[in-house]
Every structure is written in structure tokens, then in C-alpha cells.
Enzyme design. Structure first.
Site, PDB file in Angstrom:
ATOM      1  CG  HIS A 269       2.913   4.162   0.993  1.00 26.68           C
ATOM      2  ND1 HIS A 269       1.941   4.028   1.946  1.00 26.68           N
ATOM      3  CD2 HIS A 269       2.337   3.818  -0.186  1.00 26.68           C
ATOM      4  CE1 HIS A 269       0.821   3.635   1.376  1.00 26.68           C
ATOM      5  NE2 HIS A 269       1.026   3.476   0.085  1.00 26.68           N
TER       6      HIS A 269
ATOM      7  CG  HIS B  38       1.363   2.148   5.237  1.00 22.64           C
ATOM      8  ND1 HIS B  38       2.328   1.333   4.728  1.00 22.64           N
ATOM      9  CD2 HIS B  38       0.246   1.915   4.507  1.00 22.64           C
ATOM     10  CE1 HIS B  38       1.816   0.612   3.746  1.00 22.64           C
ATOM     11  NE2 HIS B  38       0.550   0.953   3.589  1.00 22.64           N
TER      12      HIS B  38
END
Ligand code: PAF
Length: 281
Positions: free
Chosen positions: A37, A34
Site C-alpha cells: 500500500h 503494508h
């Protein structure tokens, strides 16, 4: 983007970067990526010449086999996201190469792994440090990115690198937030509209702590203030509010004096949300 599935492949890839004198920044993940990251990937691009990401759902950091089996996976989507961010190489090994038959060596920060969240998740941080040490050994990066949201994990990794004299700089990356302050998490999608609104209490409580920090409140006073704010929010149940020395995670008592970490966990509907902030009086 090179996709490597074996230790030999990723080592050969990284050796090529080294031969050209390029530095390597590593982003550890368990996949199902997501925006949080992606912020680690973007930071990695800032600090290193080459960016390597690993995707590995590490079995040893899960307490229950069910949780491991239920861990969400979407490799095609992950790879598309990493390609779009210009990642150089992704390492996606099989578990039996990382944990060969008869593997018995563990790496553990004996104190830090067994306090705070480690008390409710026994063995979790030992699993994290063991796998991170293995990947550091395989890839030998110059830099590795970890989110500040998992604050205890970040401090545990820093301590391991320091204690084992690993030549790797650990970079803590600030939590990515929605415009209204809610820390991004893959769990947020499980909140309905009302719970999503209630969830703002975490960042509001941390804002409050930061605002009162210059007056050097005692740990107990600050904990009570945070507990009252959360108790006044219908639908929010405070599960934990740890206020500890920011680097060692040692308990503190009396008025806060140096850098202090506040680690909050609050149950909202079906989801246990966490957030943290380091405040300095
Ligand atoms: O934070 C995570 O996603 C995991 O704990 C890590 C660092 C990738 C180790 O499995």
C-alpha cells in the site's frame, strides 16, 4: 493529515485542494496496510499534488459474512503509517453512508467480472466496481492507484473507467517484492521458514516464462512448463495458471504474440499465493 469520516467532510477537503488548483491522487484500500500500500502512496505523491487515501472494508466484495468479520483491522497503525508517508487526507466512512438503506444500484463489467478469479468468487468484482465507482464519484480524483498484483482487479477498474467515460487516470503500480523475489502480501506471515522458501517458486516460474517469451511458445506449452516447474517443488500445489491477453483478459490460443498476462495461484501450506507478470515476446 485530515481524517474525514463523512462524505461531506471529504468533499469539503477535496474542494479546498481544487480551489488552489491542486490535482488529487487517490489510493483505495481496505486498511491493514503494508509496504505494498505504501508503494501506492509513494506513486500517488509522484503524480498528484495532494494524496487522499480511503480505508473501507467493503462488505459487497466478500462472499461470506465470516470472511468480512475476520478481515484484519488496525486503524491506529494504519493512520500512523499514512501520516509518516505525508498523506494529506484519509476518508474512513461508515458502511451505511456508502450503502444507504435500500441501495440497489450496482456497477459491473459484465464480462471481465465473471471470468478467471470471478468464476470462483461470484459477485466479488461487481462489489469492487460498485464501491470504487461510489468513491470515484465522492472524491473525483485525477489519478487512482491500483496494485498490479491484483491484476484482474486492475483491468476491471480500467475497463469500468473507460466504459463510463470517467475522467480519471488509473495507474497500475508494480508489485513490491522481497529481495529474493517473493511478492509482498499480508498472507506471507502465515508461511513457516520452509514454506517461505517454497513460495519462491512463483517468481521463478514467472522468470522462466519471461525468459522463454522471445521464442513465442504456445499457451499450452507455456502452461505445461510452468506446471512442471511447480510440480517439481515439494509443498507447492498449482491452483491456477491463466495465460490471457493482457488488456482484455481474453483467452488466447496458439503461440503468444502480443502483451500476455500470466496469472498464477499456488497453494503453499495454509496460504493461496498469487503472482502475475505481463510478458511480451
Ligand atoms: O484492492 C482492494 O483493497 C479493494 O478491492 C479495493 C480496491 C480497495 C475496493 O474495496
Amino acid at each position: 493529515m485530515q481524517v474525514c469520516h463523512t462524505v461531506a467532510d471529504i468533499r469539503a477537503q477535496v474542494a479546498g485542494y481544487r480551489k488552489s488548483g491542486e490535482s488529487v491522487a487517490l489510493v483505495p484500500t481496505m486498511g491493514f496496510l503494508h509496504d505494498g500500500h505504501m508503494s501506492l502512496v509513494r506513486k500517488a505523491h509522484e503524480v498528484g499534488d495532494r494524496v487522499v487515501v480511503w480505508i473501507f472494508v467493503n462488505p459487497t466484495q466478500f462472499e461470506k459474512a465470516d470472511d468480512l468479520a475476520a478481515y484484519p483491522r488496525d486503524l491506529d497503525r494504519d493512520l500512523a503509517m499514512l501520516r509518516a508517508e505525508g498523506v494529506d487526507a484519509v476518508f474512513i466512512p461508515e458502511a451505511d453512508e456508502i450503502y444507504p438503506e435500500g441501495a440497489e444500484t450496482i456497477v459491473e463489467t459484465t464480462r471481465m467480472a465473471n471470468m478467471l478469479h470471478g468464476l470462483v468468487r461470484p459477485g466479488h468484482f461487481r462489489g469492487v466496481t460498485t464501491v470504487v465507482a461510489k468513491f470515484f464519484n465522492i472524491i473525483q480524483p485525477d489519478f487512482a492507484m491500483f496494485g498490479e498484483k491484483d491484476y484482474q482487479q486492475l483491468q476491471v477498474i480500467k475497463r469500468m473507467v473507460r466504459d463510463l467515460i470517467m475522467p480519471i487516470e488509473i495507474i497500475g503500480v508494480p508489485t513490491v517484492r522481497e529481495p529474493d523475489g517473493l511478492a509482498m502480501s499480508s498472507r506471507n506471515v502465515r508461511l513457516n521458514a520452509e514454506q517461505r522458501q517454497t513460495a519462491l517458486i512463483l517468481s521463478r516460474a514467472l522468470d522462466h516464462a519471461e525468459a522463454v517469451a522471445p521464442s513465442k511458445p504456445t499457451v499450452t506449452a507455456l502452461q505445461n512448463q510452468i506446471a512442471s516447474l511447480i510440480a517439481a517443488e515439494p509443498g507447492a500445489d498449482l491452483e491456477g495458471c491463466d495465460i490471457v491477453e493482457a488488456e482484455s483478459l481474453n483467452a488466447i490460443s496458439g503461440p503468444i504474440s502480443g502483451p500476455t498476462a500470466i496469472m498464477l495461484s499456488v497453494q503453499i501450506g495454509p496460504v493461496l499465493l498469487i503472482d502475475q507478470r505481463v510478458i511480451t515476446p
